[in-house]
Design a protein around this motif. Structure first.
Motif, short mmCIF file in Angstrom:
data_model
loop_
_atom_site.label_atom_id
_atom_site.label_comp_id
_atom_site.label_asym_id
_atom_site.label_seq_id
_atom_site.Cartn_x
_atom_site.Cartn_y
_atom_site.Cartn_z
N TYR A 93 -9.82 -8.21 7.85
CA TYR A 93 -9.78 -9.53 7.25
C TYR A 93 -11.19 -9.99 6.89
CZ TYR A 93 -11.17 -11.50 11.78
OH TYR A 93 -11.83 -11.81 12.94
N LEU A 94 -11.26 -10.90 5.94
CA LEU A 94 -12.51 -11.49 5.48
C LEU A 94 -12.33 -13.00 5.45
CD1 LEU A 94 -15.34 -11.21 4.14
CD2 LEU A 94 -14.15 -11.13 1.95
N LEU A 95 -13.24 -13.71 6.11
CA LEU A 95 -13.24 -15.17 6.08
C LEU A 95 -14.16 -15.61 4.95
CD1 LEU A 95 -13.64 -15.88 9.91
CD2 LEU A 95 -11.53 -15.71 8.58
N ALA B 90 0.84 -1.19 0.00
CA ALA B 90 0.00 0.00 0.00
C ALA B 90 0.88 1.24 0.00
CB ALA B 90 -0.91 0.01 1.22
N VAL B 91 0.30 2.33 -0.48
CA VAL B 91 0.93 3.64 -0.38
C VAL B 91 0.37 4.31 0.87
CG1 VAL B 91 1.26 5.89 -1.46
CG2 VAL B 91 1.23 3.82 -2.88
N VAL C 104 -8.51 -16.91 4.00
CA VAL C 104 -8.58 -15.65 4.75
C VAL C 104 -7.98 -14.58 3.85
CG1 VAL C 104 -7.82 -14.39 6.79
CG2 VAL C 104 -8.23 -16.86 6.94
N LEU C 105 -8.69 -13.49 3.64
CA LEU C 105 -8.17 -12.37 2.85
C LEU C 105 -7.92 -11.20 3.78
CD1 LEU C 105 -10.61 -12.54 -0.20
CD2 LEU C 105 -8.29 -13.47 -0.03
N MET C 106 -6.76 -10.55 3.62
CA MET C 106 -6.43 -9.39 4.45
C MET C 106 -6.26 -8.17 3.56
SD MET C 106 -3.75 -10.88 7.30
CE MET C 106 -2.38 -10.84 6.20
N LYS C 107 -6.59 -6.99 4.11
CA LYS C 107 -6.34 -5.73 3.40
C LYS C 107 -6.12 -4.62 4.41
CE LYS C 107 -11.14 -4.24 2.95
NZ LYS C 107 -12.15 -3.73 2.05
#
Length: 155
Positions: free
Chosen positions: A111-113, A99-100, A120-123
């Motif tokens: 996170y999204l399960l 990320a900037v 598991v997705l992280m952002k």
């Protein structure tokens, strides 16, 4: 008697050393920057555990048994963060987030399960400039904590 007291003191000190350090860890140029000129990234969420292991390919220190950092202070600009993450239901993942980051901004790892899968997705989510975050311990023995963020008062 002295041996018993020494062993008890050593056990107490050792148990404290395994809990994560909850203050943001300054990396690189951010060590010398005022808070308003740096960006802060918070990693632990309610019921989940996250540890940052690398920033821009460089390994982070475990800080003398205190564990890898759970939050970071970074200089503005593009960064790639590597994190190890465990969900409340014990799914784990290790992912890189790029990320900037902007000066004075606060970022939180979300996170999204994915139902029915182990995925598991992280952002990173930008919370803007008006957030004040801190951790509150929920279990001293295991070193778990909950992240609390509130809007800063206008100055």
């Amino acid at each position: 008697m002295r041996l018993s007291l020494s062993l008890a003191a050593a056990a107490l000190l050792a148990s404290c050393a395994w809990g994560p350090v909850l203050e943001p860890y300054a990396v690189g140029a951010a060590e010398r920057m005022p808070v308003a000129e740096s960006a802060t990234v918070w990693g632990v969420r309610q019921g989940a555990r996250l540890h940052f292991t690398h920033v821009d390919g460089a390994s982070l220190p475990s800080r003398g048994g205190g564990g890898y950092p759970v939050s970071l202070v970074l200089a503005p600009g593009q960064h790639t963060l590597r994190a190890y993450f465990v969900t409340p239901d014990h799914r784990s993942t290790e992912q890189s987030l790029t990320a900037v980051l902007e000066a004075g901004h606060t970022y939180v790892v979300e996170y999204l399960l994915i139902p029915g899968t182990p995925a598991v997705l992280m952002k990173l989510v930008d919370q803007g400039k008006n957030q004040q975050c801190s951790y509150r311990r929920t279990d001293e023995l295991r070193g778990t904590a909950v992240l609390h963020c509130t809007a800063r008062a206008a100055s």
